[in-house]
Design an enzyme around this catalytic site. Structure first.
Site, short mmCIF file in Angstrom:
data_model
loop_
_atom_site.label_atom_id
_atom_site.label_comp_id
_atom_site.label_asym_id
_atom_site.label_seq_id
_atom_site.Cartn_x
_atom_site.Cartn_y
_atom_site.Cartn_z
N TYR A 1 -2.11 29.74 -61.13
CA TYR A 1 -2.84 28.95 -60.13
C TYR A 1 -2.85 29.73 -58.83
O TYR A 1 -1.83 29.84 -58.16
CB TYR A 1 -2.15 27.59 -59.97
N LYS B 1 -6.40 29.42 -62.87
CA LYS B 1 -7.11 28.40 -62.11
C LYS B 1 -7.36 29.01 -60.74
O LYS B 1 -6.43 29.24 -59.97
CB LYS B 1 -6.28 27.12 -61.97
#
Length: 292
Positions: free
Chosen positions: A135, A163
């Site tokens: 992330y 992500k």
């Protein structure tokens, strides 16, 4: 793509008055997301108020969501913290609770070097047998994962995806070309551009409210129907504006879910403050599924 799904929702964590976790609210939310076509549920991430959840609460949420999905969606557990040892513990707890994958945020606050980021991520990836989605969110973490860092992390057999909440489309395309990483858009405002550039899917906050419409967007892009994809994105833009720009996305998403009758309470934990979105469903033409 097969590790995590495509239409992922960054789930809010339903709470009752006083901030207690709400199992009935969780059940209703999971059912709503599955009915709308979500095939991946991110539990205990930023939108799930991860910084205010204890390790016990986080593992319990994963266990409950896994039980409710009954294999209909991949459950991805947010396990990243600024403490590598704690992140490793949470990763192992998530694996024991039945998670199908891990979401690992770039370690925040400490602002380590890229070498420190690598060591942190490798330690967590080595701790379980679960696939890992990195992330990259510099606006929250205080640092970004450099492209070379992402390329090096892609060499780990369990690091499968990113992500991306950085918003640098050229960098994303560059890393996509150099690695086998699956990219997921983590910025609802840029869902269509990321999908058009080759993203495997979305990790959407707005998906809490309209998982069916994010599913439609993904299908249109995959079919090569960019005209329809643009229409879907344009129709979603006012919803994205209401949820993501009127206040913190977590609080606004919960308020929208209350207005739609999916959650009974919009409670958040401090330092977030409860929000409201009066007439949200009426304004955007949404109805609770039970009244459709």
């Amino acid at each position: 793509m097969t590790d995590f799904g495509a239409n992922l929702v960054a789930m809010v964590t339903p709470m009752g008055p006083g901030g207690t976790l709400s199992e009935p609210g969780l059940t209703r939310l999971v059912d709503h997301l599955l009915a709308g076509g979500a095939d991946g549920l991110v539990v205990g991430g930023t939108t799930g108020e991860a910084p205010t959840l204890s390790a016990t609460e986080s593992a319990g949420l994963v266990r409950s969501v896994v039980a409710r999905t009954r294999g209909q969606a991949t459950v991805i557990a947010g396990v990243g913290t600024h403490d590598t040892a704690e992140s490793v513990r949470r990763a192992r707890d998530a694996e024991a609770a039945g998670a199908g994958g891990l979401l690992l945020v770039c370690p925040y606050y400490s602002r380590p070097t890229q070498a420190g980021v690598l060591a942190h991520c490798f330690a967590v990836a080595d701790a379980t047998e679960l696939p890992v989605m990195l992330y990259d969110v510099p606006a929250r973490a205080g640092i970004a994962m450099a492209p070379e860092t992402l390329v090096e992390l892609a060499g780990h057999p369990r690091v499968r995806a990113v992500k991306d909440a950085k918003g640098d489309l050229f960098e994303a395309m560059t890393v996509l070309a150099r690695t086998s990483l699956a990219y997921y858009c983590g910025i609802d405002e840029l869902n269509l551009p990321y999908l058009a550039c080759g993203a495997a899917g979305l990790v959407s906050v707005v998906g809490n409210v309209v998982p069916d419409r994010t599913a439609d967007l993904i299908r249109a892009v995959r079919a090569g129907d960019l005209a329809s994809a643009r229409r879907i994105q344009h129709a979603l833009n006012p919803v994205i504006d209401a949820v993501m720009h009127a206040g913190p996305g977590t609080a606004m998403a919960k308020a929208a879910l209350v207005e739609l009758g999916i959650l009974p309470h919009a409670t958040v934990r401090l330092p977030l403050i409860e929000a409201n979105l009066p007439d949200f469903g009426q304004e955007f033409g949404f109805r609770h599924p039970s009244s459709a």
